[in-house]
Design a protein around this motif. Sequence first.
Motif, PDB file in Angstrom:
ATOM      1  N   GLY A 354       0.818  -1.214   0.000  1.00  0.00           N
ATOM      2  CA  GLY A 354       0.000   0.000   0.000  1.00  0.00           C
ATOM      3  C   GLY A 354       0.845   1.254   0.000  1.00  0.00           C
ATOM      4  O   GLY A 354       0.524   2.237  -0.686  1.00  0.00           O
ATOM      5  N   HIS A 355       1.946   1.252   0.745  1.00  0.00           N
ATOM      6  CA  HIS A 355       2.857   2.398   0.761  1.00  0.00           C
ATOM      7  C   HIS A 355       3.428   2.650  -0.633  1.00  0.00           C
ATOM      8  O   HIS A 355       3.524   3.804  -1.079  1.00  0.00           O
ATOM      9  CB  HIS A 355       4.015   2.148   1.734  1.00  0.00           C
ATOM     10  N   ALA A 356       3.818   1.573  -1.317  1.00  0.00           N
ATOM     11  CA  ALA A 356       4.394   1.713  -2.652  1.00  0.00           C
ATOM     12  C   ALA A 356       3.363   2.247  -3.638  1.00  0.00           C
ATOM     13  O   ALA A 356       3.671   3.107  -4.478  1.00  0.00           O
ATOM     14  CB  ALA A 356       4.936   0.360  -3.123  1.00  0.00           C
ATOM     15  N   ARG A 357       2.146   1.748  -3.558  1.00  0.00           N
ATOM     16  CA  ARG A 357       1.090   2.214  -4.466  1.00  0.00           C
ATOM     17  C   ARG A 357       0.746   3.683  -4.193  1.00  0.00           C
ATOM     18  O   ARG A 357       0.531   4.461  -5.133  1.00  0.00           O
ATOM     19  CB  ARG A 357      -0.156   1.340  -4.309  1.00  0.00           C
ATOM     20  N   ALA A 358       0.680   4.062  -2.921  1.00  0.00           N
ATOM     21  CA  ALA A 358       0.399   5.461  -2.590  1.00  0.00           C
ATOM     22  C   ALA A 358       1.531   6.366  -3.066  1.00  0.00           C
ATOM     23  O   ALA A 358       1.287   7.495  -3.533  1.00  0.00           O
ATOM     24  CB  ALA A 358       0.212   5.604  -1.077  1.00  0.00           C
ATOM     25  N   THR A 359       2.768   5.895  -2.979  1.00  0.00           N
ATOM     26  CA  THR A 359       3.917   6.673  -3.461  1.00  0.00           C
ATOM     27  C   THR A 359       3.810   6.915  -4.955  1.00  0.00           C
ATOM     28  O   THR A 359       4.008   8.052  -5.429  1.00  0.00           O
ATOM     29  CB  THR A 359       5.221   5.922  -3.145  1.00  0.00           C
ATOM     30  N   ARG A 360       3.495   5.874  -5.720  1.00  0.00           N
ATOM     31  CA  ARG A 360       3.354   6.028  -7.181  1.00  0.00           C
ATOM     32  C   ARG A 360       2.194   6.963  -7.510  1.00  0.00           C
ATOM     33  O   ARG A 360       2.270   7.747  -8.467  1.00  0.00           O
ATOM     34  CB  ARG A 360       3.156   4.665  -7.830  1.00  0.00           C
ATOM     35  N   PHE A 361       1.125   6.879  -6.720  1.00  0.00           N
ATOM     36  CA  PHE A 361      -0.024   7.761  -6.939  1.00  0.00           C
ATOM     37  C   PHE A 361       0.371   9.218  -6.745  1.00  0.00           C
ATOM     38  O   PHE A 361       0.029  10.088  -7.568  1.00  0.00           O
ATOM     39  CB  PHE A 361      -1.145   7.379  -5.971  1.00  0.00           C
ATOM     40  N   ILE A 362       1.089   9.513  -5.658  1.00  0.00           N
ATOM     41  CA  ILE A 362       1.524  10.887  -5.403  1.00  0.00           C
ATOM     42  C   ILE A 362       2.412  11.378  -6.534  1.00  0.00           C
ATOM     43  O   ILE A 362       2.301  12.526  -6.983  1.00  0.00           O
ATOM     44  CB  ILE A 362       2.262  10.976  -4.053  1.00  0.00           C
ATOM     45  N   GLU A 363       3.283  10.521  -7.013  1.00  0.00           N
ATOM     46  CA  GLU A 363       4.216  10.907  -8.082  1.00  0.00           C
ATOM     47  C   GLU A 363       3.488  11.258  -9.374  1.00  0.00           C
ATOM     48  O   GLU A 363       3.940  12.134 -10.119  1.00  0.00           O
ATOM     49  CB  GLU A 363       5.221   9.783  -8.323  1.00  0.00           C
ATOM     50  N   ARG A 364       2.393  10.575  -9.639  1.00  0.00           N
ATOM     51  CA  ARG A 364       1.696  10.828 -10.904  1.00  0.00           C
ATOM     52  C   ARG A 364       0.711  11.994 -10.825  1.00  0.00           C
ATOM     53  O   ARG A 364       0.173  12.427 -11.841  1.00  0.00           O
ATOM     54  CB  ARG A 364       0.978   9.573 -11.383  1.00  0.00           C
ATOM     55  N   THR A 365       0.461  12.512  -9.630  1.00  0.00           N
ATOM     56  CA  THR A 365      -0.471  13.627  -9.476  1.00  0.00           C
ATOM     57  C   THR A 365       0.304  14.910  -9.208  1.00  0.00           C
ATOM     58  O   THR A 365       1.294  14.906  -8.480  1.00  0.00           O
ATOM     59  CB  THR A 365      -1.454  13.383  -8.318  1.00  0.00           C
ATOM     60  N   GLY A 366      -0.172  15.997  -9.785  1.00  0.00           N
ATOM     61  CA  GLY A 366       0.453  17.291  -9.535  1.00  0.00           C
ATOM     62  C   GLY A 366       1.761  17.474 -10.272  1.00  0.00           C
ATOM     63  O   GLY A 366       2.263  16.575 -10.942  1.00  0.00           O
ATOM     64  N   PRO A 367       2.376  18.653 -10.132  1.00  0.00           N
ATOM     65  CA  PRO A 367       3.648  18.946 -10.793  1.00  0.00           C
ATOM     66  C   PRO A 367       4.772  18.128 -10.176  1.00  0.00           C
ATOM     67  O   PRO A 367       4.717  17.744  -9.014  1.00  0.00           O
ATOM     68  CB  PRO A 367       3.851  20.447 -10.544  1.00  0.00           C
ATOM     69  N   THR A 368       5.792  17.859 -10.959  1.00  0.00           N
ATOM     70  CA  THR A 368       6.910  17.032 -10.490  1.00  0.00           C
ATOM     71  C   THR A 368       8.203  17.812 -10.329  1.00  0.00           C
ATOM     72  O   THR A 368       9.186  17.280  -9.846  1.00  0.00           O
ATOM     73  CB  THR A 368       7.154  15.878 -11.478  1.00  0.00           C
ATOM     74  N   SER A 369       8.228  19.063 -10.752  1.00  0.00           N
ATOM     75  CA  SER A 369       9.465  19.839 -10.671  1.00  0.00           C
ATOM     76  C   SER A 369       9.179  21.240 -10.154  1.00  0.00           C
ATOM     77  O   SER A 369       8.038  21.717 -10.188  1.00  0.00           O
ATOM     78  CB  SER A 369      10.127  19.928 -12.049  1.00  0.00           C
ATOM     79  N   GLU A 370      10.243  21.904  -9.691  1.00  0.00           N
ATOM     80  CA  GLU A 370      10.097  23.271  -9.195  1.00  0.00           C
ATOM     81  C   GLU A 370       9.684  24.223 -10.307  1.00  0.00           C
ATOM     82  O   GLU A 370       8.952  25.185 -10.082  1.00  0.00           O
ATOM     83  CB  GLU A 370      11.411  23.739  -8.562  1.00  0.00           C
ATOM     84  N   SER A 371      10.116  23.964 -11.530  1.00  0.00           N
ATOM     85  CA  SER A 371       9.736  24.835 -12.644  1.00  0.00           C
ATOM     86  C   SER A 371       8.241  24.743 -12.908  1.00  0.00           C
ATOM     87  O   SER A 371       7.600  25.763 -13.221  1.00  0.00           O
ATOM     88  CB  SER A 371      10.523  24.446 -13.895  1.00  0.00           C
ATOM     89  N   GLU A 372       7.688  23.545 -12.781  1.00  0.00           N
ATOM     90  CA  GLU A 372       6.258  23.395 -12.973  1.00  0.00           C
ATOM     91  C   GLU A 372       5.483  24.102 -11.853  1.00  0.00           C
ATOM     92  O   GLU A 372       4.450  24.709 -12.086  1.00  0.00           O
ATOM     93  CB  GLU A 372       5.874  21.910 -13.003  1.00  0.00           C
ATOM     94  N   VAL A 373       6.006  24.000 -10.626  1.00  0.00           N
ATOM     95  CA  VAL A 373       5.369  24.682  -9.509  1.00  0.00           C
ATOM     96  C   VAL A 373       5.400  26.193  -9.732  1.00  0.00           C
ATOM     97  O   VAL A 373       4.404  26.889  -9.509  1.00  0.00           O
ATOM     98  CB  VAL A 373       6.074  24.322  -8.184  1.00  0.00           C
ATOM     99  N   ALA A 374       6.531  26.707 -10.193  1.00  0.00           N
ATOM    100  CA  ALA A 374       6.661  28.138 -10.439  1.00  0.00           C
ATOM    101  C   ALA A 374       5.634  28.598 -11.453  1.00  0.00           C
ATOM    102  O   ALA A 374       5.092  29.719 -11.359  1.00  0.00           O
ATOM    103  CB  ALA A 374       8.074  28.453 -10.913  1.00  0.00           C
ATOM    104  N   GLY A 375       5.342  27.751 -12.424  1.00  0.00           N
ATOM    105  CA  GLY A 375       4.370  28.114 -13.442  1.00  0.00           C
ATOM    106  C   GLY A 375       2.949  28.184 -12.911  1.00  0.00           C
ATOM    107  O   GLY A 375       2.074  28.779 -13.546  1.00  0.00           O
ATOM    108  N   LEU A 376       2.719  27.615 -11.724  1.00  0.00           N
ATOM    109  CA  LEU A 376       1.388  27.652 -11.130  1.00  0.00           C
ATOM    110  C   LEU A 376       1.183  28.846 -10.229  1.00  0.00           C
ATOM    111  O   LEU A 376       0.079  29.109  -9.782  1.00  0.00           O
ATOM    112  CB  LEU A 376       1.154  26.368 -10.323  1.00  0.00           C
ATOM    113  N   ARG A 377       2.239  29.557  -9.909  1.00  0.00           N
ATOM    114  CA  ARG A 377       2.129  30.678  -8.958  1.00  0.00           C
ATOM    115  C   ARG A 377       1.433  31.872  -9.589  1.00  0.00           C
ATOM    116  O   ARG A 377       1.501  32.105 -10.760  1.00  0.00           O
ATOM    117  CB  ARG A 377       3.531  31.078  -8.460  1.00  0.00           C
TER     118      ARG A 377
END
Length: 377
Positions: A354-377
């Motif tokens: 379950g921990h591994a599946r939740a980790t993969r889920f978090i990774e596939r949701t939302g931005p993955t890099s600081e540049s992507e986060v900056a683009g959301l500001r």
Amino acid sequence: MSVYSTLRNALFFLILPTRLVIWWLYFIPKSNRQNPAWSWKTSVSVQAARSFIRHHTAIRYRTPKSLEPGPDGDRFIILNPQNTLSNTDSPVYKGILNSVPDIKPVPTGAVWYPAAPVQPPKKLVIHFHPSAFVILGARPSDDTAHGWGLDHFSELSGWPVLSIQYRLSLDADKTFPAALQDAFTAYAYALGTLKIHPSHIVLAGESAGGNLVLAMLRYILTDNQALPLPRSALLLSPWVDLTDEGMNKTKMHQNARVDYIGYDLGHWGATSYIPPGWEETSPYFTPLGSEYKLSVPLFVHVGTSEVLYDDIMQFARNMKEKGTDVELHEAPNAPHAIFSAGKGLGMEDVAIDGHARATRFIERTGPTSESEVAGLR
């Protein structure tokens, strides 16, 4: 604690060693185990958990709550209410959060897993422990596995976890919305003090904690749209039906003799949490049947040996049918809240999956890099 509760408590611990010996012997044959797929350790551990919960429910045990660090040292922090966030004029606590005049935001304890960060983190999982709103807590000492589940999940995922010591509904001034106020005190801390972008905040809740996460999302969407939504949410054995009808269903459920929770704990929790005169069918208490399209992706983790299995499955299906991104995982033969309790119940492998599946889920949701986060500001 009353004289009756004190005597009953003493009797419980006096006969506990004898009970343990009986359980150790009784569950040696696989045919005697609650679930034939369970190991001897799991069968004994679940029976012990069931006995402790029934005892705590019978005496209305009051879990100690303190704002002192104690043995947790710098892992324990105090979160103070923040009435507003720097980037919005909207108050943090409004609408339903102010619905009971005697209940106000108060300082709230929280515990870091696996350890206090050296530098303010740039991403965070805010965790709400299982409780039925009346038992347990956020500290490692509140968990028979001493926080193993959150430690392992944090180390595997690379996301620091902050578990919140929200108020339990043990007094009239701690019913709903006390726990929800504490939840937003934690969210405001992550946004306003730690300055973490909401796309790098994940809400996670187990059992009643999952109910609390769903209430948080509903509050942002209906009462306080000035607050940003988080990246995603982990609903781990979420409690989605607090009605008495829902509790009665657990008595006849196919897993009623397998799982370690049941009607008595649920009834105590629901009647303590819901303020007098309020409708138990309110979506803030019973999200089952009030599903809607949600832009926040949901990871729903449920054990197939849970007494809440049918409700959780139906809720996940309903949310998905409404258009919400739902990733559902059924943990084979797992009882309630195995995500954190895996080690204590002898099902580490199921919890780790379950921990591994939740980790993969978090990774596939939302931005993955600081540049992507900056683009959301």
